[in-house]
Write a protein that holds these residues in place. Structure first.
Motif, PDB file in Angstrom:
ATOM      1  N   HIS A 284       0.723  -1.155  -0.111  1.00 20.01           N
ATOM      2  CA  HIS A 284      -0.105  -0.016   0.076  1.00 20.01           C
ATOM      3  C   HIS A 284       0.810   1.177   0.026  1.00 20.01           C
ATOM      4  O   HIS A 284       0.438   2.157   0.709  1.00 20.01           O
TER       5      HIS A 284
ATOM      6  N   SER B  11       2.241   4.749  -1.336  1.00 21.83           N
ATOM      7  CA  SER B  11       1.789   5.891  -2.248  1.00 21.83           C
ATOM      8  C   SER B  11       2.694   6.092  -3.298  1.00 21.83           C
ATOM      9  O   SER B  11       3.896   5.477  -3.295  1.00 21.83           O
TER      10      SER B  11
ATOM     11  N   TRP C 273      -1.389   0.005  15.007  1.00 21.52           N
ATOM     12  CA  TRP C 273      -2.469   0.664  14.633  1.00 21.52           C
ATOM     13  C   TRP C 273      -3.579   0.736  15.621  1.00 21.52           C
ATOM     14  O   TRP C 273      -3.590  -0.296  16.478  1.00 21.52           O
TER      15      TRP C 273
ATOM     16  N   GLU D 100       0.578  10.133  11.683  1.00 19.85           N
ATOM     17  CA  GLU D 100      -0.223   9.508  10.686  1.00 19.85           C
ATOM     18  C   GLU D 100      -0.054  10.503   9.376  1.00 19.85           C
ATOM     19  O   GLU D 100      -0.213   9.898   8.283  1.00 19.85           O
TER      20      GLU D 100
ATOM     21  N   ALA E 107       1.292   9.110   5.915  1.00 21.65           N
ATOM     22  CA  ALA E 107       0.357   9.161   4.730  1.00 21.65           C
ATOM     23  C   ALA E 107       1.171   9.679   3.481  1.00 21.65           C
ATOM     24  O   ALA E 107       0.514   9.351   2.599  1.00 21.65           O
TER      25      ALA E 107
ATOM     26  N   SER F  17      -0.429   4.752   1.289  1.00 16.61           N
ATOM     27  CA  SER F  17      -1.860   5.294   1.119  1.00 16.61           C
ATOM     28  C   SER F  17      -2.961   4.470   1.974  1.00 16.61           C
ATOM     29  O   SER F  17      -3.786   5.195   2.294  1.00 16.61           O
ATOM     30  N   ASP F  18      -2.667   3.382   2.633  1.00 18.16           N
ATOM     31  CA  ASP F  18      -3.545   2.893   3.479  1.00 18.16           C
ATOM     32  C   ASP F  18      -2.799   2.140   4.773  1.00 18.16           C
ATOM     33  O   ASP F  18      -2.702   0.998   4.655  1.00 18.16           O
ATOM     34  N   ARG F  19      -2.368   2.822   5.829  1.00 19.07           N
ATOM     35  CA  ARG F  19      -1.685   2.191   6.863  1.00 19.07           C
ATOM     36  C   ARG F  19      -2.308   1.121   7.776  1.00 19.07           C
ATOM     37  O   ARG F  19      -1.638   0.161   7.866  1.00 19.07           O
ATOM     38  N   ALA F  20      -3.791   1.234   7.749  1.00 20.24           N
ATOM     39  CA  ALA F  20      -4.414   0.173   8.441  1.00 20.24           C
ATOM     40  C   ALA F  20      -4.463  -0.972   7.577  1.00 20.24           C
ATOM     41  O   ALA F  20      -4.008  -2.163   8.182  1.00 20.24           O
ATOM     42  N   ALA F  21      -4.411  -0.885   6.556  1.00 19.38           N
ATOM     43  CA  ALA F  21      -4.319  -2.198   5.631  1.00 19.38           C
ATOM     44  C   ALA F  21      -2.875  -2.619   5.490  1.00 19.38           C
ATOM     45  O   ALA F  21      -2.587  -3.999   5.459  1.00 19.38           O
TER      46      ALA F  21
END
Length: 361
Positions: free
Chosen positions: A50, A52, A184, A194, A198, A202-206
């Motif tokens: 993920h 960026s 997380w 965060e 970012a 692009s999607d740190r939770a994922a």
């Protein structure tokens, strides 16, 4: 816009052709050199991590190598590298000047998430190196707070310490990489952290879910093994108790069989008149009472009990053997689970895992 670019390049080419030799060399040196396109394997890792656009630029610009155990050996040694550590040894590293990333790919595809995580980890090292000297101290303090808030037994503490090793100056970048890929909370952590992450993810939770995914696989296997092992301990204890009871019962039946034969022979040897007057009672080995009755009746009842026992004991033996066989099969299954988990854990350590057949760059 594309026409302008073409015209500009055409003009540059004409100028080069009409300049003196030395000037042509200088102009050629100033021409943009396109970097080789990343391999499909590298692009796939960037997708799975993920990253960026900025994160991809850093990752691709470091020309990442994805290596098997044999090719990885000796590539991430202590020194200028920023290593990611798992299972006691480095599984990836980032080098500054020139930027490069080396990644270890475990042999089993179930562990693919580990190399995805390591790719993001090393990219965050590259990202940290891009941060200003004003940003780094502020973020380092926030990272320390985030790590301090984690449980004392969280493996991340040991991982960070192992990666820092004898280079305490590396702690901030290690914190940035480990927190970014493994920590997380709902809603995220520090807003400033965060916002920085970012820029590169692009999607740190994922991304953190990648870590919890492959780590959860191992934890789940461990839990399954422990649950099965505990159930087996109960089953083995029950089977052992049944086996011991059956052995004792069989011994009791044998003893009472001999006692019955002896008493029957004794009564048969008596004169008929004495035998007709004789009355007997008996308490069988299992507590069954044979009340006082004529000797022939008591002996007949004892013979019936003996026949009952001779029929019951083999059936009990067969049932116990079946349960012991089932337990043995379960032991074999659990042993297989243990071997599988141990093999996966070993594969996470490039110093011990078996080599794979391929590598990609």
């Amino acid at each position: 816009m594309s026409l302008v670019v073409v015209a500009a390049l055409a003009g540059a080419s004409w100028l080069t052709a009409n300049l003196p030799a030395a000037s042509r060399d200088l102009a050629s040196a100033l021409q943009p050199v396109s970097a080789p396109a990343p391999s499909p394997a590298v692009v796939a890792l960037a997708d799975e991590a993920h990253l960026s656009p900025d994160g991809r630029d850093l990752f691709y610009g470091a020309h990442p190598e994805i290596l098997d155990r044999q090719a990885f050996a000796g590539r991430c040694v202590d020194g200028p590298a920023r290593p990611a550590v798992s299972a006691g040894s480095a599984v990836g590293c980032f080098f500054e000047g020139p930027s490069s990333i080396v990644l270890f790919e475990p042999a089993d595809p179930r562990l693919h998430g580990s190399v995805v995580e390591t790719a993001a980890h090393e990219t965050l090292h590259a990202a940290w190196a891009q941060l200003s000297t004003d940003e780094q101290p502020r973020l380092a303090a926030l990272l320390e707070s985030e790590v301090l808030a984690l449980a004392a037994d969280d493996p991340i503490h040991e991982q960070i310490d192992a990666s820092v090793g004898t280079h305490p100056e590396s702690r901030p970048t290690e914190l940035f990489a480990y927190v970014g890929t493994q920590v997380w909370r709902p809603g995220g952590i520090s807003a400033q952290l965060e916002a920085t992450y970012a820029r590169f993810i692009s999607d740190r939770a994922a991304l953190v879910a990648v870590h919890t995914g492959w780590q959860g696989l191992l934890d789940g296997m461990g839990t399954e093994i422990q649950t099965a092992w505990d159930a087996l301990a109960v089953r083995d204890a029950a089977n052992a108790q049944r086996r011991a009871q059956h052995t004792a019962d069989a011994a009791s039946v044998d003893y009472y069989r001999e006692a019955y034969r002896a008493k029957a022979a004794e009564v048969a040897a008596m004169p008929a008149s004495q035998r007709q007057r004789l009355r007997l009672s008996w308490v069988w080995w299992d507590g069954t009472e044979l009340p006082m009755a004529p000797a022939e009746q008591t002996l007949a009842d004892a013979a019936a009990l003996l026949a009952r026992d001779d029929a019951a004991l083999p059936a009990q033996e067969a049932a116990i053997q079946a349960d012991e066989a089932t337990a043995s099969q379960e032991h074999a299954r659990v042993d297989g689970l243990i071997a599988d988990l141990e093999a996966l854990q070993a594969m996470l350590d490039p110093a011990t895992s078996p080599a794979t057949a391929t590598s990609a760059t």
